[in-house]
Design an enzyme around this catalytic site. Structure first.
Site, PDB file in Angstrom:
ATOM      1  CG  HIS A  36      52.178  36.651  38.486  1.00  0.00           C
ATOM      2  ND1 HIS A  36      51.780  35.605  39.298  1.00  0.00           N
ATOM      3  CD2 HIS A  36      51.027  37.218  38.033  1.00  0.00           C
ATOM      4  CE1 HIS A  36      50.466  35.552  39.320  1.00  0.00           C
ATOM      5  NE2 HIS A  36      49.982  36.532  38.545  1.00  0.00           N
ATOM      6  CG  ASP A  96      47.618  33.774  38.867  1.00  0.00           C
ATOM      7  OD1 ASP A  96      47.280  34.931  39.209  1.00  0.00           O
ATOM      8  OD2 ASP A  96      48.128  33.504  37.766  1.00  0.00           O
ATOM      9  CG  HIS A 130      43.735  32.486  37.426  1.00  0.00           C
ATOM     10  ND1 HIS A 130      43.667  32.611  36.035  1.00  0.00           N
ATOM     11  CD2 HIS A 130      44.459  33.554  37.865  1.00  0.00           C
ATOM     12  CE1 HIS A 130      44.320  33.697  35.660  1.00  0.00           C
ATOM     13  NE2 HIS A 130      44.818  34.288  36.759  1.00  0.00           N
ATOM     14  CG  HIS A 151      46.124  38.662  39.578  1.00  0.00           C
ATOM     15  ND1 HIS A 151      47.389  38.183  39.289  1.00  0.00           N
ATOM     16  CD2 HIS A 151      46.277  39.967  39.944  1.00  0.00           C
ATOM     17  CE1 HIS A 151      48.264  39.144  39.474  1.00  0.00           C
ATOM     18  NE2 HIS A 151      47.611  40.253  39.873  1.00  0.00           N
TER      19      HIS A 151
END
Length: 264
Positions: A157, A161, A236, A238
């Site tokens: 990642h 998030d 969500h 990011h």
């Protein structure tokens, strides 16, 4: 008293019985406002007494002590009035000077207060522009930085998030300029901002975008709404922090926010 002179020669007229020699001396008439009104000898016009030519007596005007005192008192009154007028004019001039001094002091004080308020306002604005905030208020990190998963093409990642339902307000974390606003592939609708300190922040998976390229933004300004566009499993936000606008220049966004005073 009047001055008299004894007539000479054989033409001297003998006295009448009971008549004083000084009776032909000019009398003193009372003077109003300092002016001698006339000669009292006129009162004897009905008398058939000898004239001054016949007697050799000279009529005279005499100013008594009362008139002299009146004139002196009048002069003193005028002098006093002049002194009082001068004193009044001086007092008024002093009062005007004092009023001008107070007005000048008040103006200086007001200017100093305005300058202080302006400085305080500028300082507050400077601090505000240098302040950082969380991209979503009252949220929390649901996926950490560099978490491993096959969901991401890099295998890890590249951001964090923030938990958010669709339509939640997304804010610029600090002051900067929008350099990208639109579709970003796997990021869906995304915004990239060049921050004033030279770093970059990214906001992905937005349901809507509220800014355009070239626009200046400030801390806490709404730039869009969270959503589930792009490569996602649910709504969500990011969020990434980068050293450049390019993919792959990411840095730890949580440490980035905390280094700027954001409590997340």
């Amino acid at each position: 008293m009047a001055f008299t002179r004894t007539a000479t020669g054989k033409h001297r007229r003998p006295r009448k019985p009971g008549l004083r020699t000084g009776a032909n001396i000019a009398g003193i008439t009372t003077v109003a406002s300092g002016v001698v009104a006339g000669i009292a000898g006129q009162a004897f016009a009905a008398d058939e007494g000898p004239s001054s030519h016949e007697t050799g007596l000279t009529q005279a005007i005499v100013i008594g002590d009362g008139i002299a005192d009146h004139i002196e008192a009048q002069a003193q009154s005028q002098e006093t009035a002049a002194e009082q007028a001068a004193a009044k004019a001086k007092a008024e001039a002093v009062a005007r000077q004092e009023a001008a001094r107070k007005a000048e002091a008040a103006a200086k004080k007001a200017k100093a207060e305005r300058d202080a308020k302006l400085r305080a306002a500028r300082e507050a604005e400077r601090k505000r522009l240098n302040t950082f905030v969380a991209p979503i208020s009252g949220s929390y990190v649901s996926t950490a930085y560099q978490a491993s998963s096959g969901l991401w093409s890099s295998g890890t990642h590249t951001g964090i998030d923030f938990h958010a339902s669709t339509g939640t307000s997304v804010h610029a974390v600090g002051s900067g300029e929008v350099v990208e606003a639109g579709w970003g592939g796997a990021y869906g609708n995304n915004i990239v901002i060049k921050m004033n300190d030279g770093t970059y922040t990214q906001y992905g998976h937005l349901s809507s975008i509220g800014v355009s390229v070239g626009q200046k933004v400030t801390p806490g300004q709404q730039i869009g709404l969270s959503g589930a566009t792009g490569n996602v499993t649910g709504p969500h936000l990011h969020f990434e922090a980068r050293t450049s606008a390019e993919y792959g220049s990411d840095i730890d966004p949580l440490a980035y926010l905390r280094s700027h005073g954001v409590n997340v």
